[in-house]
Design a protein around this motif. Structure first.
Motif, PDB file in Angstrom:
ATOM      1  N   CYS A  68     -14.206  -2.498  32.780  1.00 17.25           N
ATOM      2  CA  CYS A  68     -13.027  -2.553  32.862  1.00 17.25           C
ATOM      3  C   CYS A  68     -13.062  -3.923  34.148  1.00 17.25           C
ATOM      4  O   CYS A  68     -12.605  -3.212  35.138  1.00 17.25           O
ATOM      5  N   ASN A  69     -13.070  -4.789  33.791  1.00 14.12           N
ATOM      6  CA  ASN A  69     -12.867  -5.680  35.507  1.00 14.12           C
ATOM      7  C   ASN A  69     -13.911  -4.460  36.335  1.00 14.12           C
ATOM      8  O   ASN A  69     -12.966  -4.803  37.656  1.00 14.12           O
ATOM      9  N   ILE A  71     -14.795  -1.779  37.088  1.00 16.74           N
ATOM     10  CA  ILE A  71     -14.754  -0.458  37.457  1.00 16.74           C
ATOM     11  C   ILE A  71     -15.472  -0.196  36.105  1.00 16.74           C
ATOM     12  O   ILE A  71     -15.256   0.089  34.999  1.00 16.74           O
ATOM     13  N   THR A  73     -15.804   4.386  34.432  1.00 19.39           N
ATOM     14  CA  THR A  73     -15.368   5.032  34.077  1.00 19.39           C
ATOM     15  C   THR A  73     -15.699   6.000  32.768  1.00 19.39           C
ATOM     16  O   THR A  73     -15.942   5.507  32.429  1.00 19.39           O
ATOM     17  N   LYS A  84     -14.857   9.037  37.693  1.00 19.19           N
ATOM     18  CA  LYS A  84     -13.416   7.583  37.353  1.00 19.19           C
ATOM     19  C   LYS A  84     -13.832   6.966  38.264  1.00 19.19           C
ATOM     20  O   LYS A  84     -13.935   6.419  39.453  1.00 19.19           O
ATOM     21  N   ASP A  85     -13.302   5.109  37.653  1.00 20.24           N
ATOM     22  CA  ASP A  85     -12.958   4.350  38.780  1.00 20.24           C
ATOM     23  C   ASP A  85     -14.030   4.048  39.789  1.00 20.24           C
ATOM     24  O   ASP A  85     -13.625   3.793  40.848  1.00 20.24           O
ATOM     25  N   PRO A  87     -16.342   1.617  41.326  1.00 21.97           N
ATOM     26  CA  PRO A  87     -16.509   0.005  41.933  1.00 21.97           C
ATOM     27  C   PRO A  87     -17.802  -0.831  41.618  1.00 21.97           C
ATOM     28  O   PRO A  87     -18.405  -0.970  42.372  1.00 21.97           O
ATOM     29  N   ARG A 148      -9.325  -3.744  28.295  1.00 16.84           N
ATOM     30  CA  ARG A 148      -9.369  -2.365  29.037  1.00 16.84           C
ATOM     31  C   ARG A 148     -10.928  -2.231  28.300  1.00 16.84           C
ATOM     32  O   ARG A 148     -11.610  -0.904  29.123  1.00 16.84           O
TER      33      ARG A 148
END
Ligand SMILES: [Zn+2]
Length: 289
Positions: A68-69, A71, A73, A84-85, A87, A148
């Motif tokens: 998502c965008n 990123i 996860t 998680k998260d 980049p 998302r």
């Protein structure tokens, strides 16, 4: 010039160069680090992109997990150590100095399968039945990822509320019943401890337990296909993955589909792309962005 294609899977990361005229070269792969530490994934990405980046003008990525965008996860804590998260887009752009496009791996495979059939269809879904169950949805020629990145995670729809716990935390997901991992987990007695490949071998030898487990998986997928038809009115549903493409499996799903109401039946086709669907899908999709 080439696109540097990368497929980040639960067990391996593969990369290749794909040229404008669709030649795939310099295919390479390494083991995916099973760690929640971002450093290990960073180092793996440096290692796999360094020999290839100077021969490419862009990067296209298909990755396990939710994208998502830019990123990443992990939805399933068993994958990527529950990372998680991360980049991913920013990291790959920094490592390679190239523009970078990202998709979830099953969404990328969905795009590859759609691209192969786009002259004849506009609405389809793809289901990959492999270690897990993934998917993607195409509506009116567009890949439906959701705001998302969750759209098309068909393996985490409900098959049986009394079913086993899925890796995502929910009980009775399609993945927890129909996937290769679930097929292996259901085996008892003489098949206990065997993997999905060995259970398929037993199935072809006429083993009654193997037949029952595989049929249960195929029936679950046929019900998922029926739900997809009822939700999206797809022109067809494409089945891929090591289980989805295993000898005899699609025939079982198709046979189960004939038991569904006529209006909810839909053609079920075998995937065109096999192991490299993620790489191809990411590149074909990136070209259109
Ligand atoms: Zn699930």
């Amino acid at each position: 010039m080439n696109t540097l294609a990368i497929d980040i899977g639960g067990t391996k990361i593969s990369a290749a160069l794909i040229s404008r005229d669709n030649q795939l070269t310099q295919h390479t792969q390494i083991t995916t680090p099973a760690s929640a530490s971002p450093t290990q994934l960073y180092e793996a990405l440096v290692a796999i992109t360094t020999p290839l980046k100077n021969h490419a003008d862009s990067v296209a990525v298909a990755s396990t997990g939710i994208i998502c965008n830019g990123i990443l996860t992990a939805l399933n804590p068993d994958n990527l150590g529950g990372l998680k998260d991360f980049p991913l887009k920013e990291t790959l752009s920094a490592i390679t100095g190239l523009p970078c496009w990202l998709l979830n791996d099953a969404q990328a495979a969905t795009w590859a399968e759609y691209d192969y059939r786009r002259e004849t269809i506009s609405d389809m879904a793809f289901i990959t039945v492999s270690t897990g169950v993934g998917g993607g949805v195409i509506q009116q020629g567009q890949l439906f990822t959701g705001k998302r990145g969750i759209a098309g995670h068909l393996g985490h729809t409900l098959a049986d509320p009394h079913g086993p716990r899925c890796g995502c935390g929910r009980y009775g997901c399609v993945e927890a019943i129909a996937s290769g991992r679930a097929i292996a987990a259901q085996a008892t007695g003489e098949l206990a401890g065997k993997d999905a490949k060995a259970i398929f071998a037993a199935f072809h030898q006429g083993n009654s337990q193997a037949k029952s487990i595989i049929k249960h998986s195929a029936n679950t997928i046929a019900n998922l296909v029926t739900d997809i038809k009822a939700t999206t009115d797809a022109d067809c549903v494409v089945l891929g993955g090591s289980v989805g493409l295993a000898k005899g499996y699609i025939e079982l799903v198709q046979a189960a589909m004939t038991q569904q109401p006529l209006a909810l039946q839909v053609p079920i086709l075998s995937a065109h792309y096999h192991h490299d669907a993620g790489l191809w899908g990411a590149v074909l999709w990136a070209r259109e962005q």
